[in-house]
Motif scaffolding. Structure first.
Motif, PDB file in Angstrom:
ATOM      1  N   THR A 153      45.538  40.696  29.727  1.00 26.90           N
ATOM      2  CA  THR A 153      46.548  40.517  30.714  1.00 26.90           C
ATOM      3  C   THR A 153      45.911  40.352  32.291  1.00 26.90           C
ATOM      4  N   ALA A 154      46.382  39.377  32.943  1.00 27.35           N
ATOM      5  CA  ALA A 154      45.736  39.136  34.043  1.00 27.35           C
ATOM      6  C   ALA A 154      46.207  40.479  35.177  1.00 27.35           C
ATOM      7  N   GLU A 155      45.115  40.639  36.016  1.00 27.27           N
ATOM      8  CA  GLU A 155      45.375  41.701  37.124  1.00 27.27           C
ATOM      9  C   GLU A 155      46.323  40.677  38.154  1.00 27.27           C
ATOM     10  N   VAL A 156      47.141  40.897  38.846  1.00 24.89           N
ATOM     11  CA  VAL A 156      48.019  40.434  39.824  1.00 24.89           C
ATOM     12  C   VAL A 156      48.082  41.158  40.998  1.00 24.89           C
ATOM     13  N   LEU A 157      47.567  40.349  42.210  1.00 20.68           N
ATOM     14  CA  LEU A 157      47.477  40.604  43.631  1.00 20.68           C
ATOM     15  C   LEU A 157      48.506  39.792  44.193  1.00 20.68           C
ATOM     16  N   GLU A 158      49.597  40.477  44.779  1.00 16.73           N
ATOM     17  CA  GLU A 158      50.492  39.791  45.681  1.00 16.73           C
ATOM     18  C   GLU A 158      50.107  39.907  47.210  1.00 16.73           C
ATOM     19  N   LEU A 159      49.844  38.632  47.697  1.00 15.37           N
ATOM     20  CA  LEU A 159      48.979  38.686  48.919  1.00 15.37           C
ATOM     21  C   LEU A 159      50.200  38.726  50.065  1.00 15.37           C
ATOM     22  N   ASP A 160      51.304  38.019  49.992  1.00 17.03           N
ATOM     23  CA  ASP A 160      52.352  38.301  50.653  1.00 17.03           C
ATOM     24  C   ASP A 160      54.085  37.997  49.768  1.00 17.03           C
ATOM     25  N   THR A 161      54.892  38.138  50.166  1.00 23.02           N
ATOM     26  CA  THR A 161      55.987  38.068  49.276  1.00 23.02           C
ATOM     27  C   THR A 161      55.828  36.725  48.484  1.00 23.02           C
ATOM     28  N   GLY A 162      55.889  36.995  47.371  1.00 22.88           N
ATOM     29  CA  GLY A 162      56.057  35.577  46.515  1.00 22.88           C
ATOM     30  C   GLY A 162      54.699  34.774  46.317  1.00 22.88           C
ATOM     31  N   THR A 163      53.715  35.230  47.118  1.00 19.32           N
ATOM     32  CA  THR A 163      52.566  34.373  46.836  1.00 19.32           C
ATOM     33  C   THR A 163      51.533  35.357  46.355  1.00 19.32           C
ATOM     34  N   PHE A 164      50.791  34.923  45.005  1.00 20.43           N
ATOM     35  CA  PHE A 164      50.097  35.587  44.183  1.00 20.43           C
ATOM     36  C   PHE A 164      48.571  35.092  44.015  1.00 20.43           C
ATOM     37  N   VAL A 165      47.685  35.978  43.487  1.00 28.28           N
ATOM     38  CA  VAL A 165      46.691  35.576  42.834  1.00 28.28           C
ATOM     39  C   VAL A 165      46.321  36.433  41.717  1.00 28.28           C
ATOM     40  N   TYR A 166      45.830  35.739  40.419  1.00 23.86           N
ATOM     41  CA  TYR A 166      45.898  36.095  39.176  1.00 23.86           C
ATOM     42  C   TYR A 166      44.317  36.598  38.860  1.00 23.86           C
ATOM     43  N   HIS A 167      44.008  37.498  38.252  1.00 25.85           N
ATOM     44  CA  HIS A 167      42.436  37.732  37.988  1.00 25.85           C
ATOM     45  C   HIS A 167      42.304  38.293  36.549  1.00 25.85           C
ATOM     46  N   TRP A 168      41.685  37.587  35.833  1.00 25.72           N
ATOM     47  CA  TRP A 168      41.240  37.635  34.413  1.00 25.72           C
ATOM     48  C   TRP A 168      39.857  38.386  34.607  1.00 25.72           C
ATOM     49  N   PRO A 169      39.466  39.479  34.459  1.00 25.56           N
ATOM     50  CA  PRO A 169      37.978  40.092  34.507  1.00 25.56           C
ATOM     51  C   PRO A 169      37.111  39.413  33.656  1.00 25.56           C
ATOM     52  N   GLN A 170      37.582  39.422  32.515  1.00 20.21           N
ATOM     53  CA  GLN A 170      36.763  38.629  31.276  1.00 20.21           C
ATOM     54  C   GLN A 170      37.398  37.594  30.532  1.00 20.21           C
ATOM     55  N   TRP A 171      37.777  36.441  31.097  1.00 25.52           N
ATOM     56  CA  TRP A 171      38.603  35.418  30.599  1.00 25.52           C
ATOM     57  C   TRP A 171      37.711  34.848  29.415  1.00 25.52           C
ATOM     58  N   LEU A 172      36.558  34.567  29.873  1.00 24.72           N
ATOM     59  CA  LEU A 172      35.569  33.997  28.429  1.00 24.72           C
ATOM     60  C   LEU A 172      34.961  35.355  28.014  1.00 24.72           C
ATOM     61  N   PRO A 173      34.734  35.431  26.698  1.00 31.42           N
ATOM     62  CA  PRO A 173      33.971  36.354  26.162  1.00 31.42           C
ATOM     63  C   PRO A 173      32.406  36.130  26.499  1.00 31.42           C
ATOM     64  N   PRO A 174      31.654  37.173  26.457  1.00 36.60           N
ATOM     65  CA  PRO A 174      30.150  37.082  26.787  1.00 36.60           C
ATOM     66  C   PRO A 174      29.416  35.834  26.320  1.00 36.60           C
ATOM     67  N   ARG A 175      29.337  36.096  24.955  1.00 37.34           N
ATOM     68  CA  ARG A 175      28.657  35.119  24.426  1.00 37.34           C
ATOM     69  C   ARG A 175      28.974  33.502  24.691  1.00 37.34           C
ATOM     70  N   ARG A 176      30.194  33.379  24.827  1.00 36.92           N
ATOM     71  CA  ARG A 176      30.634  31.868  25.121  1.00 36.92           C
ATOM     72  C   ARG A 176      30.186  31.752  26.866  1.00 36.92           C
ATOM     73  N   ALA A 177      30.455  32.761  27.582  1.00 37.39           N
ATOM     74  CA  ALA A 177      29.848  32.477  28.962  1.00 37.39           C
ATOM     75  C   ALA A 177      28.953  32.355  29.090  1.00 37.39           C
ATOM     76  N   ASP A 178      27.724  32.832  28.219  1.00 37.08           N
ATOM     77  CA  ASP A 178      26.433  32.657  28.339  1.00 37.08           C
ATOM     78  C   ASP A 178      26.014  31.281  27.817  1.00 37.08           C
ATOM     79  N   ARG A 179      26.517  30.689  26.874  1.00 40.98           N
ATOM     80  CA  ARG A 179      26.378  29.400  26.558  1.00 40.98           C
ATOM     81  C   ARG A 179      26.790  28.379  27.554  1.00 40.98           C
TER      82      ARG A 179
END
Length: 211
Positions: free
Chosen positions: A15-41
């Motif tokens: 699940t994404a971490e959600v940062l609301e910068l202003d009312t209705g303005t968002f940044v979504y962050h997935w700390p490990q969206w790609l698994p390590p082996r696929r990210a390495d490749r």
């Protein structure tokens, strides 16, 4: 926008971490969206096979080398310009196109180009800016995938530059700046004196002229 993602090779639901910068303005962050082996490749493939270039900016009457290496991949008509630099798209490599297709399904945005940046060490950086070029439209969505060394990513409100958020972007992490962020906020990757291994960052964009 869904906050769920399942990787192909190594099933992971996150699940994404959600940062609301202003009312209705968002940044979504997935700390490990790609698994390590696929990210390495993916890191190895891009690092070894990308035709990296160092662009030059003309500022205040002088030429300055951009403090990082870059490449622009995209659909055939997805030419892109920023800060006086004009980029003609290279064809999508298969592994990068697969990532693009997954992001399009996840975020429901028809990304047609990606700017790939190589930060060779801590001296390479990205200054304060917004991704607000006319060809991106009035409320662009930017998806940023990071590989390699962890670096700080900072967001600064335009009307009040004392409002700053800082995130650490790890190997395989995904950050999505949703509609409205570019109009009101700037972002940067600052230099660091700490010892740093290379980092690759990909910012996926939708150019309206070729959407």
């Amino acid at each position: 926008m869904t906050a769920e993602y399942e990787a192909e090779a190594e099933p992971v639901s996150q699940t994404a971490e959600v940062l609301e910068l202003d009312t209705g303005t968002f940044v979504y962050h997935w700390p490990q969206w790609l698994p390590p082996r696929r990210a390495d490749r993916l890191f190895r493939s891009l690092y070894e096979h990308t035709p990296w270039r160092q662009e030059t900016l003309f500022l205040f009457g002088r030429q300055h080398a951009v403090p990082r290496l870059q490449a622009w991949f995209g659909d055939p008509d997805a030419s892109y310009s920023y800060s006086g630099i004009s980029l003609t798209p290279l064809p999508w490599p298969a592994d990068l196109q697969a990532i693009r297709d997954r992001l399009c399904r996840l975020i429901q945005v028809p990304f047609n180009g990606v700017l790939v940046n190589l930060y060779r060490d801590g001296r390479d950086s990205m200054g304060w800016h917004s991704d607000n070029e006319p060809e991106l439209g009035s409320r662009p969505v930017i998806a940023s995938l990071s590989l390699g060394e962890r670096r700080r990513f900072r967001l600064r409100q335009i009307r009040n530059k004392k409002r700053i958020h800082t995130l650490g972007l790890d190997h395989g992490s995904l950050l999505v700046m949703a509609a409205g962020v570019q109009e009101a906020w700037q972002h940067q990757v600052p230099r660091t004196a700490a010892a740093c291994q290379p980092r690759i960052n990909m910012t996926f964009r939708c150019l309206l002229s070729s959407a």
